[in-house]
Design a protein around this motif. Structure first.
Motif, mmCIF file in Angstrom:
data_model
loop_
_atom_site.group_PDB
_atom_site.id
_atom_site.type_symbol
_atom_site.label_atom_id
_atom_site.label_comp_id
_atom_site.label_asym_id
_atom_site.label_seq_id
_atom_site.Cartn_x
_atom_site.Cartn_y
_atom_site.Cartn_z
ATOM 1 N N ILE A 82 0.840 -1.205 0.000
ATOM 2 C CA ILE A 82 0.000 0.000 0.000
ATOM 3 C C ILE A 82 0.877 1.258 0.000
ATOM 4 O O ILE A 82 0.619 2.218 -0.735
ATOM 5 C CB ILE A 82 -0.942 -0.010 1.218
ATOM 6 N N GLU A 83 1.924 1.265 0.817
ATOM 7 C CA GLU A 83 2.843 2.410 0.863
ATOM 8 C C GLU A 83 3.490 2.645 -0.493
ATOM 9 O O GLU A 83 3.630 3.794 -0.947
ATOM 10 C CB GLU A 83 3.911 2.169 1.929
ATOM 11 N N TRP A 84 3.916 1.565 -1.143
ATOM 12 C CA TRP A 84 4.573 1.671 -2.441
ATOM 13 C C TRP A 84 3.656 2.301 -3.475
ATOM 14 O O TRP A 84 4.076 3.181 -4.252
ATOM 15 C CB TRP A 84 5.017 0.271 -2.894
ATOM 16 N N VAL A 85 2.393 1.888 -3.484
ATOM 17 C CA VAL A 85 1.431 2.437 -4.439
ATOM 18 C C VAL A 85 1.252 3.941 -4.209
ATOM 19 O O VAL A 85 1.233 4.743 -5.160
ATOM 20 C CB VAL A 85 0.071 1.705 -4.323
ATOM 21 N N ILE A 86 1.149 4.360 -2.955
ATOM 22 C CA ILE A 86 0.961 5.783 -2.643
ATOM 23 C C ILE A 86 2.163 6.597 -3.116
ATOM 24 O O ILE A 86 2.011 7.669 -3.726
ATOM 25 C CB ILE A 86 0.724 5.965 -1.134
ATOM 26 N N ILE A 87 3.377 6.101 -2.845
ATOM 27 C CA ILE A 87 4.580 6.837 -3.230
ATOM 28 C C ILE A 87 4.694 6.935 -4.747
ATOM 29 O O ILE A 87 5.046 7.991 -5.299
ATOM 30 C CB ILE A 87 5.829 6.166 -2.635
ATOM 31 N N ILE A 89 4.085 14.687 -2.286
ATOM 32 C CA ILE A 89 4.915 14.462 -1.106
ATOM 33 C C ILE A 89 5.991 15.538 -1.015
ATOM 34 O O ILE A 89 6.237 16.112 0.060
ATOM 35 C CB ILE A 89 5.543 13.058 -1.169
ATOM 36 N N ALA A 90 6.644 15.850 -2.139
ATOM 37 C CA ALA A 90 7.682 16.881 -2.133
ATOM 38 C C ALA A 90 7.094 18.236 -1.746
ATOM 39 O O ALA A 90 7.681 18.985 -0.948
ATOM 40 C CB ALA A 90 8.348 16.956 -3.507
ATOM 41 N N ASN A 91 5.933 18.564 -2.288
ATOM 42 C CA ASN A 91 5.305 19.858 -1.979
ATOM 43 C C ASN A 91 4.905 19.965 -0.516
ATOM 44 O O ASN A 91 4.923 21.055 0.073
ATOM 45 C CB ASN A 91 4.076 20.068 -2.870
ATOM 46 N N ALA A 92 4.522 18.846 0.093
ATOM 47 C CA ALA A 92 4.086 18.865 1.495
ATOM 48 C C ALA A 92 5.202 19.296 2.432
ATOM 49 O O ALA A 92 4.942 19.788 3.534
ATOM 50 C CB ALA A 92 3.568 17.484 1.898
#
Length: 503
Positions: A377-382, A389-392
């Motif tokens: 699940i983590e891999w799919v999100i990334i 993620i970078a903008n956050a």
């Protein structure tokens, strides 16, 4: 059992719950027989209840708890990134190896003592488990004094910052951040290390609650200190300590004042005993090795980033800021997987100590399956949302966002299989086989990853001309992951044969 593992006056074979005839009356908080019985039943059910149900009960709060623990660094970075830009992210990146060392020390004594306590509870030796708890608290205080003295030494701090490749621009910010955390190290050690004992006491939800309290407090204090008051890195460090202090109060309250708990903090068991300390350190060294290896990797990676970043259009400061984001996402994705390993540790230790081998095998494979599902699940999100993620983290430059996106996709290529590697390595720690666990935890970080960080920037650009030395650094992680997973698979196959013989 070693004599040092037993309180004075308790003979081999005597129940750990009943004091010897020459033991003075305990001054523990008031309790009653029904509450004590309920506390013991929470422990003994680890050897009788449904394994999937137990894993679900222990894993959910453990995973959420590890995410909470990992969120401290994420929160620091996000607030500093938005308040100070790349310089704030770079300062925390330079501090990251030292922060990982702190976590390594906390896990050395906390996980080691918890593993020992789980085994002793499985053997029915409650007083030996309480001695492990007491010795962990004393060790936390001693190590805090050592860390604080080291932080007060300017020469040593300069050496650490130089080893972490701090540029002249970043150095003063990183120095402030690190020193404040050093002076409050005891809070992290107890909030993180002693918290695991609550889970072994059969109260995983309570363990989670003590961590959530700290995270909520740290988030509020970060907003107050960093955003509203503009205190920068100092404000972020103080906010972290304030959150950890709230967790410490909740953890100590459980063992000192909650009725019917299987373990208590007793002053007589806080006196250090050589063999108990040695066992705690031996059992905890695999966890320490994971974090220490990660710290070594971060020292090497920061050095290589400063070197090859200065040669590229990104620049050294921006390269450190980008890897800061990737490293924190890496730590955050690993936390729930470590949470599964931590959650099943008392189940593995209790059943192994009770020689219920079939339950040991089932617990291991269920744990691996759950960890693999989470990693997928983590891999799919990334893979789907790397730009977000970078903008956050406050990264706005198009070129730096593109570089961070590339790094995220490459570095996490093997993430779906990492759960097997983490849970498989931790199995040997949980079952009292620290040497094997130490070797397996060191293979990924030291044996594979560090050499690759030096080799790939020199070799890969000649093979793929479109990549420069800075790009090549990110390919080291997935290659090291593949080699580590393969190594763990060999050890697990051997262990399954040994367990079949024991059964």
């Amino acid at each position: 059992m070693h004599q040092e593992d037993r309180p004075d006056g308790v003979r081999e074979g005597q129940s750990g719950n009943a004091p010897a005839s020459n033991t003075p009356p305990s001054k523990e908080p008031p309790s009653n027989a029904a509450a004590d019985k309920a506390g013991q039943e929470r422990v003994t059910r680890m050897g009788t209840a449904s394994i999937p149900k137990l894993i679900a009960e222990f894993a959910i709060p453990s995973v959420v708890g590890m995410l909470v623990n990992g969120s401290y660094n994420i929160i620091d970075s996000m607030f500093l990134g938005h308040a100070m830009g790349e310089i704030g992210l770079s300062a925390v990146t330079v501090a990251n190896p030292i922060m990982i060392i702190f976590m390594a020390i906390a896990m050395l004594i906390g996980n080691g003592g918890n593993a020992l306590a789980a085994l002793r509870l499985g053997e029915g030796k409650r007083d030996a488990a309480e001695r492990a708890l007491g010795n962990v608290i004393t060790l936390s205080i001693i190590l805090w004094v050592i860390v604080a003295i080291a932080a007060a030494n300017p020469t040593l701090m300069d050496l650490l910052l130089t080893a972490s490749s701090a540029t002249d621009e970043v150095r003063p910010y990183a120095h402030t951040f690190i020193q404040i955390l050093c002076f409050g190290f005891v809070l992290q050690s107890i909030a993180m290390g002693v918290n695991n004992f609550i889970r072994t006491c059969g109260a995983p939800n309570r363990a989670l609650g003590t961590m959530v309290i700290g995270l909520i407090a740290a988030t509020g204090f970060n907003y107050w200190f960093v955003i509203l008051n503009g205190w920068g890195v100092a404000g972020s460090a103080f906010a972290t300590l304030a959150g950890q202090a709230c967790s410490v109060v909740a953890v100590l309250w459980y063992f000192l004042f909650t009725k019917g708990v299987p373990l208590r903090i007793r002053p007589k068991y806080m006196v250090l005993q050589g063999r108990v300390v040695g066992t705690i350190l031996a059992y905890g060294f695999p966890s320490f090795a994971v974090q220490a290896g990660m710290a070594v990797v971060n020292f090497v990676l920061n050095f290589q980033l400063a070197k090859y970043g200065a040669m590229s259009s990104i620049g050294a400061v921006n390269a450190l800021a980008s890897i800061g984001v990737v490293s924190r996402i890496g730590m955050f994705t690993a936390m729930p997987l470590i949470g599964i390993a931590v959650a099943i540790q008392p189940l593995l230790g209790y059943n192994y100590g009770a020689r219920k081998i079939d339950r040991v095998r089932k617990t291991l494979w269920f744990g691996i399956a759950v960890a693999t599902g989470i990693a997928l699940i983590e891999w799919v999100i990334i893979m789907l949302f790397p730009e977000a993620i970078a903008n956050a983290f406050g990264i706005r430059s198009d070129s730096l966002v593109a570089f961070t996106t590339f790094a995220l996709k490459v570095q996490f290529a093997m993430l779906p299989m990492i759960g097997f590697q983490i849970v498989g390595s931790n199995y040997f720690q949980a079952t009292g086989q620290p040497a094997k666990s130490i070797f397996l935890t060191l293979t990924r970080q030291i044996l594979f990853l560090v050499p690759l960080l030096y080799i790939l920037p020199e070799v890969l650009p000649h093979i793929v001309p479109s990549l420069d030395g800075l790009d090549a650094l990110y390919f080291a992680a997935p290659i090291a992951d593949f080699l580590a997973i393969f190594t763990v698979a060999i050890f697990i196959a051997w262990e399954m044969r040994r367990l079949r013989k024991l059964a």
